[in-house]
Design a protein around this motif. Sequence first.
Motif, mmCIF file in Angstrom:
data_model
loop_
_atom_site.group_PDB
_atom_site.id
_atom_site.type_symbol
_atom_site.label_atom_id
_atom_site.label_comp_id
_atom_site.label_asym_id
_atom_site.label_seq_id
_atom_site.Cartn_x
_atom_site.Cartn_y
_atom_site.Cartn_z
ATOM 1 N N PHE A 48 0.831 -1.216 0.000
ATOM 2 C CA PHE A 48 0.000 0.000 0.000
ATOM 3 C C PHE A 48 0.864 1.264 0.000
ATOM 4 C CE2 PHE A 48 -3.765 -2.264 2.344
ATOM 5 C CZ PHE A 48 -4.067 -2.943 1.176
ATOM 6 N N LYS A 49 1.873 1.264 0.867
ATOM 7 C CA LYS A 49 2.747 2.445 0.956
ATOM 8 C C LYS A 49 3.501 2.672 -0.353
ATOM 9 C CE LYS A 49 3.541 2.774 5.929
ATOM 10 N NZ LYS A 49 4.508 2.627 7.036
ATOM 11 N N GLY A 50 3.973 1.580 -0.945
ATOM 12 C CA GLY A 50 4.686 1.685 -2.215
ATOM 13 C C GLY A 50 3.808 2.241 -3.320
ATOM 14 N N LEU A 76 -4.590 -0.138 8.489
ATOM 15 C CA LEU A 76 -5.698 0.827 8.502
ATOM 16 C C LEU A 76 -5.200 2.249 8.260
ATOM 17 C CD1 LEU A 76 -8.004 -0.368 11.425
ATOM 18 C CD2 LEU A 76 -8.703 -0.043 9.054
ATOM 19 N N SER A 77 -4.112 2.616 8.946
ATOM 20 C CA SER A 77 -3.535 3.962 8.777
ATOM 21 C C SER A 77 -3.170 4.219 7.322
ATOM 22 C CB SER A 77 -2.280 4.125 9.641
ATOM 23 O OG SER A 77 -2.599 3.997 10.988
ATOM 24 N N THR A 78 -2.558 3.212 6.693
ATOM 25 C CA THR A 78 -2.146 3.353 5.287
ATOM 26 C C THR A 78 -3.366 3.439 4.374
ATOM 27 O OG1 THR A 78 -0.268 1.953 5.896
ATOM 28 C CG2 THR A 78 -0.511 2.477 3.583
ATOM 29 N N PHE A 80 -6.314 4.668 5.256
ATOM 30 C CA PHE A 80 -6.852 6.017 5.468
ATOM 31 C C PHE A 80 -6.052 7.037 4.645
ATOM 32 C CE2 PHE A 80 -8.403 4.728 9.981
ATOM 33 C CZ PHE A 80 -9.598 4.265 9.467
ATOM 34 N N ASN A 81 -4.731 6.848 4.602
ATOM 35 C CA ASN A 81 -3.879 7.748 3.808
ATOM 36 C C ASN A 81 -4.236 7.682 2.325
ATOM 37 O OD1 ASN A 81 -2.502 8.437 6.123
ATOM 38 N ND2 ASN A 81 -0.776 7.084 5.758
ATOM 39 N N ALA A 82 -4.457 6.459 1.835
ATOM 40 C CA ALA A 82 -4.823 6.278 0.416
ATOM 41 C C ALA A 82 -6.158 6.951 0.121
ATOM 42 C CB ALA A 82 -4.896 4.792 0.080
ATOM 43 N N CYS A 83 -7.115 6.781 1.024
ATOM 44 C CA CYS A 83 -8.439 7.404 0.848
ATOM 45 C C CYS A 83 -8.336 8.926 0.862
ATOM 46 C CB CYS A 83 -9.400 6.932 1.940
ATOM 47 S SG CYS A 83 -9.867 5.195 1.787
ATOM 48 N N ALA A 84 -7.460 9.452 1.736
ATOM 49 C CA ALA A 84 -7.256 10.903 1.813
ATOM 50 C C ALA A 84 -6.650 11.447 0.523
ATOM 51 C CB ALA A 84 -6.349 11.237 2.997
ATOM 52 N N VAL A 85 -5.697 10.694 -0.030
ATOM 53 C CA VAL A 85 -5.046 11.102 -1.288
ATOM 54 C C VAL A 85 -6.056 11.102 -2.434
ATOM 55 C CG1 VAL A 85 -3.360 10.381 -3.032
ATOM 56 C CG2 VAL A 85 -2.722 10.368 -0.620
ATOM 57 N N LEU A 86 -6.864 10.054 -2.523
ATOM 58 C CA LEU A 86 -7.847 9.928 -3.610
ATOM 59 C C LEU A 86 -8.980 10.942 -3.474
ATOM 60 C CD1 LEU A 86 -8.183 6.078 -4.102
ATOM 61 C CD2 LEU A 86 -7.439 7.732 -5.819
ATOM 62 N N ASN A 87 -9.592 10.962 -2.288
ATOM 63 C CA ASN A 87 -10.666 11.912 -1.984
ATOM 64 C C ASN A 87 -11.780 11.909 -3.039
ATOM 65 O OD1 ASN A 87 -12.009 13.841 -0.496
ATOM 66 N ND2 ASN A 87 -10.737 15.542 -1.168
ATOM 67 N N ASN A 88 -12.177 10.708 -3.493
ATOM 68 C CA ASN A 88 -13.297 10.597 -4.432
ATOM 69 C C ASN A 88 -14.421 9.789 -3.764
ATOM 70 O OD1 ASN A 88 -12.435 7.916 -4.563
ATOM 71 N ND2 ASN A 88 -11.461 8.149 -6.568
ATOM 72 N N ASN A 89 -15.498 9.546 -4.495
ATOM 73 C CA ASN A 89 -16.651 8.855 -3.901
ATOM 74 C C ASN A 89 -16.296 7.463 -3.372
ATOM 75 O OD1 ASN A 89 -18.377 10.988 -4.368
ATOM 76 N ND2 ASN A 89 -19.014 10.248 -6.372
ATOM 77 N N ARG A 90 -15.512 6.735 -4.152
ATOM 78 C CA ARG A 90 -15.128 5.386 -3.728
ATOM 79 C C ARG A 90 -14.292 5.443 -2.438
ATOM 80 N NH1 ARG A 90 -10.803 1.298 -6.598
ATOM 81 N NH2 ARG A 90 -11.389 -0.598 -5.483
ATOM 82 N N ALA A 91 -13.329 6.370 -2.417
ATOM 83 C CA ALA A 91 -12.465 6.517 -1.247
ATOM 84 C C ALA A 91 -13.268 6.924 -0.013
ATOM 85 C CB ALA A 91 -11.383 7.552 -1.531
ATOM 86 N N MET A 92 -14.223 7.830 -0.199
ATOM 87 C CA MET A 92 -15.059 8.266 0.928
ATOM 88 C C MET A 92 -15.881 7.111 1.495
ATOM 89 S SD MET A 92 -16.481 12.042 -0.090
ATOM 90 C CE MET A 92 -15.359 13.352 -0.585
ATOM 91 N N LYS A 93 -16.421 6.302 0.594
ATOM 92 C CA LYS A 93 -17.250 5.168 1.017
ATOM 93 C C LYS A 93 -16.406 4.155 1.804
ATOM 94 C CE LYS A 93 -20.561 1.784 -0.896
ATOM 95 N NZ LYS A 93 -19.976 0.445 -0.875
ATOM 96 N N ILE A 94 -15.263 3.770 1.226
ATOM 97 C CA ILE A 94 -14.399 2.780 1.873
ATOM 98 C C ILE A 94 -13.828 3.327 3.182
ATOM 99 C CG2 ILE A 94 -12.176 1.565 1.665
ATOM 100 C CD1 ILE A 94 -12.858 1.111 -1.303
ATOM 101 N N GLY A 95 -13.347 4.573 3.153
ATOM 102 C CA GLY A 95 -12.753 5.190 4.335
ATOM 103 C C GLY A 95 -13.719 5.261 5.508
ATOM 104 N N LYS A 96 -14.950 5.678 5.224
ATOM 105 C CA LYS A 96 -15.944 5.811 6.301
ATOM 106 C C LYS A 96 -16.424 4.439 6.800
ATOM 107 C CE LYS A 96 -17.362 10.526 5.574
ATOM 108 N NZ LYS A 96 -18.420 11.520 5.710
ATOM 109 N N GLU A 97 -16.505 3.467 5.900
ATOM 110 C CA GLU A 97 -16.879 2.101 6.314
ATOM 111 C C GLU A 97 -15.803 1.501 7.218
ATOM 112 O OE1 GLU A 97 -17.577 -0.140 2.758
ATOM 113 O OE2 GLU A 97 -19.608 0.668 2.459
ATOM 114 N N LEU A 98 -14.539 1.710 6.850
ATOM 115 C CA LEU A 98 -13.428 1.218 7.662
ATOM 116 C C LEU A 98 -13.439 1.864 9.043
ATOM 117 C CD1 LEU A 98 -10.443 1.185 5.138
ATOM 118 C CD2 LEU A 98 -11.255 -0.774 6.438
ATOM 119 N N LEU A 99 -13.691 3.157 9.052
ATOM 120 C CA LEU A 99 -13.703 3.906 10.304
ATOM 121 C C LEU A 99 -14.829 3.445 11.227
ATOM 122 C CD1 LEU A 99 -12.200 6.168 11.746
ATOM 123 C CD2 LEU A 99 -13.713 7.810 10.629
ATOM 124 N N ALA A 100 -15.980 3.138 10.643
ATOM 125 C CA ALA A 100 -17.133 2.684 11.426
ATOM 126 C C ALA A 100 -16.880 1.325 12.072
ATOM 127 C CB ALA A 100 -18.374 2.622 10.547
#
Length: 251
Positions: A48-50, A76-78, A80-100
């Motif tokens: 993920f980091k790579g 999880l941290s990584t 969240f970082n990927a979702c923050a970088v993308l910041n699109n609908n898919r990233a928002m959905k996955i990021g918030k589901e992971l957080l929940a």
Amino acid sequence: MLSNFLSNTFKIQAIINKTLMKSKDIDNAMHLFSSITNKSNYMYTVMFKGLITNNMAEKVLDLFDEMKIEPDQFTLSTLFNACAVLNNNRAMKIGKELLAKIPENYRNDNITSTSAIDMLMKFGDVESAERIFRSMKTKNIITYGAMVKGYVGNEMFEKALDLFEQIHLSLTNAIYAIVFNACAKLCNDRAMKIGKKLLAKMPENYRNDNITSNSAIDMLMKFGDVESAERIFRSIKAKDIITYGAMVKGN
């Protein structure tokens, strides 16, 4: 056999991380990764980091969809970082589901919580970021930095300064740069007072950091204090194009 397997796994991790990802050979990295039978969280985190470093955050989410194990706090941290970088609908959905679904014991992990705050701020969900921040028992300077930067990114500059004034920890050069940016954006009496006071107290070793000095120059130019901006400009040993840009734009 076990010894051989572990040895091979570590070798594969090293090849992916230190050779293929650094040389941007993503296809071979993915192929090698797929050859590992029992993939660990550490192995996923390395991948993920790579991918994030190589501006391929979308592939992180593709890979996450194939994960057969529960992500640990580092994975999880990584994510969240990927979702923050993308910041699109898919990233928002996955990021918030992971957080929940995040386990309660991970919520007290500063790295995980700070990554979640940064992600939510990028999504514009300031309220949820604030909720996580308040729930953290021990906040470090990186957590404060994520919040202050998040407020600035969401154009809530007064809130950024409110929070900055609550920090009772040693400041990093990143915090200096973020607060200088907030003061430059506000450019009112309060911002001028805080910005100039902060600049006066800034440690000498931070003055050689281009990002911090460039932010200070930009802030001073916004304040109309050209003389102080020129003084900082002259003191910078290795000026980059952004330093020159800040001066030219200010003038």
